[in-house]
Design an enzyme around this catalytic site. Sequence first.
Site, PDB file in Angstrom:
ATOM      1  N   GLU A   1     -29.799 -77.672   7.423  1.00  0.00           N
ATOM      2  CA  GLU A   1     -28.926 -77.159   8.478  1.00  0.00           C
ATOM      3  C   GLU A   1     -28.001 -76.066   7.948  1.00  0.00           C
ATOM      4  O   GLU A   1     -27.737 -75.084   8.643  1.00  0.00           O
ATOM      5  CB  GLU A   1     -28.101 -78.295   9.084  1.00  0.00           C
ATOM      6  CG  GLU A   1     -28.890 -79.229   9.976  1.00  0.00           C
ATOM      7  CD  GLU A   1     -29.443 -78.535  11.210  1.00  0.00           C
ATOM      8  OE1 GLU A   1     -28.764 -77.636  11.748  1.00  0.00           O
ATOM      9  OE2 GLU A   1     -30.548 -78.885  11.640  1.00  0.00           O
TER      10      GLU A   1
ATOM     11  N   CYS B   1     -36.895 -69.146  24.291  1.00  0.00           N
ATOM     12  CA  CYS B   1     -35.715 -68.486  24.848  1.00  0.00           C
ATOM     13  C   CYS B   1     -35.060 -67.606  23.786  1.00  0.00           C
ATOM     14  O   CYS B   1     -33.887 -67.771  23.439  1.00  0.00           O
ATOM     15  CB  CYS B   1     -34.733 -69.550  25.358  1.00  0.00           C
ATOM     16  SG  CYS B   1     -33.489 -68.923  26.516  1.00  0.00           S
TER      17      CYS B   1
ATOM     18  N   CYS C   1     -40.430 -66.404  29.189  1.00  0.00           N
ATOM     19  CA  CYS C   1     -39.963 -67.191  30.334  1.00  0.00           C
ATOM     20  C   CYS C   1     -41.091 -67.929  31.053  1.00  0.00           C
ATOM     21  O   CYS C   1     -40.894 -69.056  31.526  1.00  0.00           O
ATOM     22  CB  CYS C   1     -39.221 -66.289  31.319  1.00  0.00           C
ATOM     23  SG  CYS C   1     -37.711 -65.566  30.635  1.00  0.00           S
TER      24      CYS C   1
ATOM     25  N   CYS D   1     -41.768 -71.322  29.776  1.00  0.00           N
ATOM     26  CA  CYS D   1     -40.609 -72.218  29.700  1.00  0.00           C
ATOM     27  C   CYS D   1     -40.716 -73.331  30.748  1.00  0.00           C
ATOM     28  O   CYS D   1     -41.059 -73.070  31.908  1.00  0.00           O
ATOM     29  CB  CYS D   1     -39.320 -71.429  29.919  1.00  0.00           C
ATOM     30  SG  CYS D   1     -37.831 -72.441  29.946  1.00  0.00           S
TER      31      CYS D   1
ATOM     32  N   CYS E   1     -34.015 -71.636  36.034  1.00  0.00           N
ATOM     33  CA  CYS E   1     -33.139 -70.778  35.229  1.00  0.00           C
ATOM     34  C   CYS E   1     -32.445 -69.717  36.079  1.00  0.00           C
ATOM     35  O   CYS E   1     -33.097 -68.880  36.717  1.00  0.00           O
ATOM     36  CB  CYS E   1     -33.954 -70.126  34.113  1.00  0.00           C
ATOM     37  SG  CYS E   1     -32.981 -69.055  33.039  1.00  0.00           S
TER      38      CYS E   1
END
Length: 359
Positions: free
Chosen positions: A47, A203, A210, A213, A219
């Site tokens: 991370e 995204c 899109c 998605c 959206c």
Amino acid sequence: MTPSDSMPAPLDAEYFRTRLLDWFDHHGRSQLPWQQERTPYRVWVSEIMLQQTQVATVIDYFQRFMARFPDVESLAAAELDEVLHLWTGLGYYARARNLHRAARCVVEAYGGHFPVENVEALSALPGIGRSTAGAIIAQATGQRAPILDGNVKRVLSRLHGVGGWPGRPAVERRLWQLAEHYTPHWRCADFTQAMMDMGATLCTRRRPACLLCPFVDDCVAHRAGEETRYPESKPKKTTPLRHTLMLMLIDEEGRVLLEQRPASGLWGGLWGLPQFDDETQLRDWLDSHAPGSRFGERRQPFVHAFTHFRLEITPLTAHLSRGSAGVAEGQHWYDPLQPASLGLAAPVKALLDAQTTLL
């Protein structure tokens, strides 16, 4: 008007989770190195490396880091120089310094066990914020902990049409509310990874996919044809240009003198070339530290970009007439053909690599 005043209501949480996890089960990433043998330590290192850095770049660094520092105890016991050496080229070196500091905190204060019982305890460690702490807890333990990294901010901003720069407190509060709303109490590790994967693979900042998605019909940004409007960028300021001279002092064996930079500030703790504001200052330093040296060529300047400014670097060379000058504390004669394990600033490494081709 605040973001929460103008935004549509969030989607039904169960609907969102079901669609997201169904997409993740078919298209999500599950074979990344840090997803194997998950421990708080391995997830934490990944991370931190992934902050401001793409997954493809991090993979090799992560694997080398784990080979040398397989657990928090070995990292805590290491010298900072070695940690910075393994970080060389990854950038944002404060991450490496904080990683080292946090490892020592975990060993000294927690007996080598990460405080993953709650976000507050984990985020108190150096270099770990609220979102990173949430990601570590969710990924390593499966406990519920919302996250809000750059990818998640982009997904939520577009899905709900949240205007404004996410660095503004009101905008950030709204995005955290949405993250809290959607985060489930089950499959928390998968959900967290799915949110990050959505932002990283569908995204994306530019040219989002899109039509692939699972929320294409929900959206707000897509319906308006304004996907790239969200999230809004930080208000721009003029990026100042600074200048520095870097001296490559070379002895008869082709070794280059390096100096360790102060622990804090620009390239903190890394090894670099002596730097000067102007040529007079550089020549005075040579007269004092390497008398009799021959001044060499002035090489082509180049610009290295930082977050808040750009640095124009002009490399100059000088050659010792015989032998090597003595080294003071914090100095090192670096052999480009047999390099020592030192943490190097990226432009310094590039100059040393170029010097290798001349030997």
